[in-house]
Design a protein around this motif. Sequence first.
Motif, PDB file in Angstrom:
ATOM      1  N   ARG A 188       0.840  -1.217   0.097  1.00  0.00           N
ATOM      2  CA  ARG A 188       0.023  -0.056  -0.081  1.00  0.00           C
ATOM      3  C   ARG A 188       0.975   1.455   0.035  1.00  0.00           C
ATOM      4  O   ARG A 188       1.833   1.347   0.713  1.00  0.00           O
ATOM      5  CB  ARG A 188      -0.925  -0.011   1.170  1.00  0.00           C
ATOM      6  CG  ARG A 188      -2.030  -0.991   1.199  1.00  0.00           C
ATOM      7  CD  ARG A 188      -2.681  -0.963   2.595  1.00  0.00           C
ATOM      8  NE  ARG A 188      -2.047  -1.302   3.697  1.00  0.00           N
ATOM      9  CZ  ARG A 188      -2.455  -1.641   4.836  1.00  0.00           C
ATOM     10  NH1 ARG A 188      -3.734  -1.330   5.082  1.00  0.00           N
ATOM     11  NH2 ARG A 188      -1.735  -1.781   5.932  1.00  0.00           N
ATOM     12  N   GLN A 189       0.540   2.352  -0.892  1.00  0.00           N
ATOM     13  CA  GLN A 189       1.408   3.558  -0.730  1.00  0.00           C
ATOM     14  C   GLN A 189       1.209   4.046   0.859  1.00  0.00           C
ATOM     15  O   GLN A 189       2.291   4.566   1.101  1.00  0.00           O
ATOM     16  CB  GLN A 189       0.875   4.432  -1.849  1.00  0.00           C
ATOM     17  CG  GLN A 189       1.632   5.711  -1.966  1.00  0.00           C
ATOM     18  CD  GLN A 189       2.740   5.596  -2.894  1.00  0.00           C
ATOM     19  OE1 GLN A 189       2.287   4.947  -3.973  1.00  0.00           O
ATOM     20  NE2 GLN A 189       3.821   5.535  -2.467  1.00  0.00           N
ATOM     21  N   PHE A 190       0.084   4.244   1.353  1.00  0.00           N
ATOM     22  CA  PHE A 190      -0.181   4.928   2.612  1.00  0.00           C
ATOM     23  C   PHE A 190      -0.998   3.991   3.431  1.00  0.00           C
ATOM     24  O   PHE A 190      -1.887   3.265   2.856  1.00  0.00           O
ATOM     25  CB  PHE A 190      -0.697   6.066   2.645  1.00  0.00           C
ATOM     26  CG  PHE A 190      -0.021   7.085   1.705  1.00  0.00           C
ATOM     27  CD1 PHE A 190       1.173   7.648   2.189  1.00  0.00           C
ATOM     28  CD2 PHE A 190      -0.521   7.608   0.518  1.00  0.00           C
ATOM     29  CE1 PHE A 190       1.929   8.523   1.548  1.00  0.00           C
ATOM     30  CE2 PHE A 190       0.161   8.519  -0.303  1.00  0.00           C
ATOM     31  CZ  PHE A 190       1.335   9.031   0.293  1.00  0.00           C
ATOM     32  N   VAL A 191      -0.602   3.749   4.588  1.00  0.00           N
ATOM     33  CA  VAL A 191      -1.404   2.903   5.618  1.00  0.00           C
ATOM     34  C   VAL A 191      -2.769   3.635   5.869  1.00  0.00           C
ATOM     35  O   VAL A 191      -3.712   2.578   6.264  1.00  0.00           O
ATOM     36  CB  VAL A 191      -0.367   2.795   6.966  1.00  0.00           C
ATOM     37  CG1 VAL A 191      -0.497   3.929   7.714  1.00  0.00           C
ATOM     38  CG2 VAL A 191      -1.241   1.459   7.804  1.00  0.00           C
ATOM     39  N   ASN A 192      -3.022   4.621   5.724  1.00  0.00           N
ATOM     40  CA  ASN A 192      -4.187   5.290   5.976  1.00  0.00           C
ATOM     41  C   ASN A 192      -4.917   6.241   4.977  1.00  0.00           C
ATOM     42  O   ASN A 192      -5.897   6.831   5.365  1.00  0.00           O
ATOM     43  CB  ASN A 192      -3.924   6.473   7.333  1.00  0.00           C
ATOM     44  CG  ASN A 192      -3.049   7.445   6.763  1.00  0.00           C
ATOM     45  OD1 ASN A 192      -2.356   7.308   5.866  1.00  0.00           O
ATOM     46  ND2 ASN A 192      -3.196   8.480   7.474  1.00  0.00           N
ATOM     47  N   ALA A 193      -4.532   6.050   3.675  1.00  0.00           N
ATOM     48  CA  ALA A 193      -5.182   6.733   2.830  1.00  0.00           C
ATOM     49  C   ALA A 193      -5.035   5.934   1.566  1.00  0.00           C
ATOM     50  O   ALA A 193      -4.155   5.244   1.017  1.00  0.00           O
ATOM     51  CB  ALA A 193      -4.506   7.966   2.534  1.00  0.00           C
TER      52      ALA A 193
END
Lengths: 110, 848
Positions: free
Chosen positions: B811-816
């Motif tokens: 994933r690029q970002f864990v939260n977005a």
Amino acid sequence: MNWKYICHQDELENEIGTAALVNGQQIALFRIDEAEHIKIFALSNWDPFGKANVLSRGIVGDLNGQPVIASPLYKQHFNLENGHCLEDENCILPTWQTKIENGDVFVAVN
Amino acid sequence: MTTNQNKPRIVVVGNGMVGHHFIEQLIQSGANQTFDVQVFGEEKYIAYDRVHLSEYFTGKNAEDLSLTTSEFYKDNNIDFHADTKVVAIDAPANSIRLDDCTQVDYDKLILATGSYPFVPPIPGHKRDNTFVYRTFDDLDAMRECAKDCKTGTVVGGGLLGLEAANALKNLGLETQVVEFAPRLMPVQLDETGGAMLKDMIEGIGVDVYTATATNEIVDGEAAFHRMNFADGSHLETDLILFSAGIRPQDELARTSGLTLGERGGIEINNVCQTSVDNIYAIGECALWNGKIFGLVAPGYTMAKVAADHVIGNNSLAFEGADMSTKLKLLGCDVGSIGDAHQATQGAKSFVYQDEISNAYRKIVVSEDGSKLLGAVLVGDNSYYDTLLQYYLNGIDLPKEPQGLILPASDGAPAALGVDALPDTASICSCHNVTKADINAAVAGGATGVADVKGITKAATGCGGCAALLKKVVDNELLALGIEVSTDICEHFAYTRQDLFNLIKVEGIKTFAELLDKHGKGKGCDICKPAVGSILASVWNDYVLGKEHVALQDTNDRYLANMQKDGTYSVVPRIPGGEITPDGLIAIGDVAKRYNLYTKITGGQRIDLFGATLPQLPKIWSELVDAGFETGQAYGKSVRTVKSCVGSTWCRYGVNDSVGMAIYIENRYKGLRGPHKIKFAVSGCTRECAEAQSKDIGVIATENGWNLYVCGNGGMKPRHADLFATDLTDEELIRYIDRVLMLYVKTADRLQRTATWMDNLEGGLDYLKDVIIEDSLDLGAELEAQMQHIVDTFQCEWTTTLKDEKALKKFRQFVNADEEDNNVVFVEERGQIRPATESEKYELIAKAV
């Protein structure tokens, strides 16, 4: 202090970086498991030497007792606690305070 | 710009490379604020890089070659006038006159008028279709003319002449060179060197006439010109380019009464003043100590000295210049150092000549053999830097100086030990760090390479000097009586080989276990990947397994190669380079779907660039579905096996090189080592697969296979050595098994096979003893270890795609769900490429 929820601590793995996006800013989070508790470090994901958002993808370690991340591009080391570059004293990365509550990871933002 | 009458006035005549460098020096010292500076250039262009003028024919335009911009001059209060000729100096009145009769006053006048090409006064030299090679305008005219020409001839076989010949060739003309002297580059080369260069240049299709004087140029019969030579022969050609040397552009000084040399050139003293105190001359128009310097570096030094004096510092002096040069002319390496002609009394020389691969090297040494006086190199400039250090620093030569020019594989001593390097020797050219800087850092308490890097920045630019830096640091530590550690890093007091043995003997399966038993701290980016690689070599577990993933460098962690912008490249395995049309289409489909940049690699595979982290699993699942597996192009591991088509299709092939290449690639795929490992298999001695440049090279013979080992490309290319001949398939595989496994077990971290073999005591012969004669009785064990690797291979991508937890890491970002907004592509030649900094800036500006 304004705490922003990022993710549950189980989403982060020991000694592995993970990128997060906070108010449009890319942050690299690093989880380090100690015997009694978990530490989370947060600093900018931007590698100022390689000019790319990649620090979360480097190798975590320690040098002379300081916890560091090595950039995956040109291998400069940055102190996880204060963002100082070990190879270039003029270079300091932004860092953020973190906390864990009930297993949830938060980052302090202004 | 407003002129302040109170400020002293500096006038610079000439805006070439040296004139511009003078301006830069003024700006750097801040003198552009305290002086009025005016510059007059005769050409219509602002200063440009004349040294690389030829690139004007190979894709660069005037702007690319420009050294500055008029905005930069303006921003720095430099009043610049292009296309303006200065016609007179009135020295007593401190003024100059322009061609439109304007008078300009000065307090200090700098003449940087350069030189002009010498055209021998041959009858006919002013005919149409004749040119010189000096300015953009010259080149434009020549290019225009060349459109209607078939042949071109350069008069003059010196440095510039040969460069001009290359330009003619690039314009598509059949090209000749006519040189009056008995050899090419008569100033820099000796007879044999010149002859060797002539052979090489003729080899690429440029005819060379030496010792040839042209009597006249008249109308040709088959071509535009006919050049009639003194010996009665002639040559017909459509275009003639004169490059017979340069003459100082001293006309302005001559008509103004400045003192000139007997054969021209404006006489200057050590601070570049002419016979009139407030008039200076710099660059190719200046005559210092009876010498004109026709290179840019001495001109730059003069510019620096003159600027320093003009602004009143008077701290520098011009002390002459070294005229040593190294160049690549028409694709041939040529180097010349100091007294190339052995003109020094009593000088002796050593010569190495190889007519097979076209190499010639000569060193000229002092009568007692202690100092290097000069050198000539043709065909291979890799010897130049070391020789120049000996020459410039007056280092005592080794007892047998011929070792300095013998081919490295002859077991000659290493060229220049680091303790012999002078303190002034440049170690890191990116950051201009000398040996003295490094020694000072060590003396100041630095205890290792990492410290020295931090203090001096050495090896933090391109990194090409890392190995040399380590040698210098270790050498200085030893000199100070400090024990040089061979420990892999601060966490383990062991070498890589020690760690390999500990892991193997104690059956250690994880980094944590090793650290617990034998190390301290948490590890770092040196020991973690090294141990990860050893664990993979010994046990061959899945590298992204829970215990191993934190050890992997980014390439191994994401099973792809990180590129400069943080995206990754994808390389499916194409064993032996053999691929079906369906396979090609599948790869093409994927590339198109994800808009990836595609390129064929040097190892006969297809590279797909520009994949973002979240795209990697999607791309790979399509590739795996289409039957591909990981190419492990990301690991310090077995990469490719290159092959020609061999006996299947080729008229000359004597064995099935494709079949063998595929077999070898499939056998060793997945093997991790201290460095990447490459192979090639050629079907006959014509060697189309270039097997002799690989770690393992195989060449088919009438009677089987010849095996070559321990070659490599890269920064320091090295040919592989012939290891065994006429092997059966079984023998070949057995030897490769043993050599590779011995390398994996015993080499140092990031040590290539070539260095590894060089460091084995006894080198190639020892290796033959161990592998072929089995002198250590290791053969069976090495083969068994390799068989374990072969039997436990898994495609890391196939495994990863089945592992939900592993996939989360992409994933690029864990939260977005957003993407990295710093990854920006632009289109070039129909494909994407990363945007440059300025392109990104522009794109953002446009968006806003």
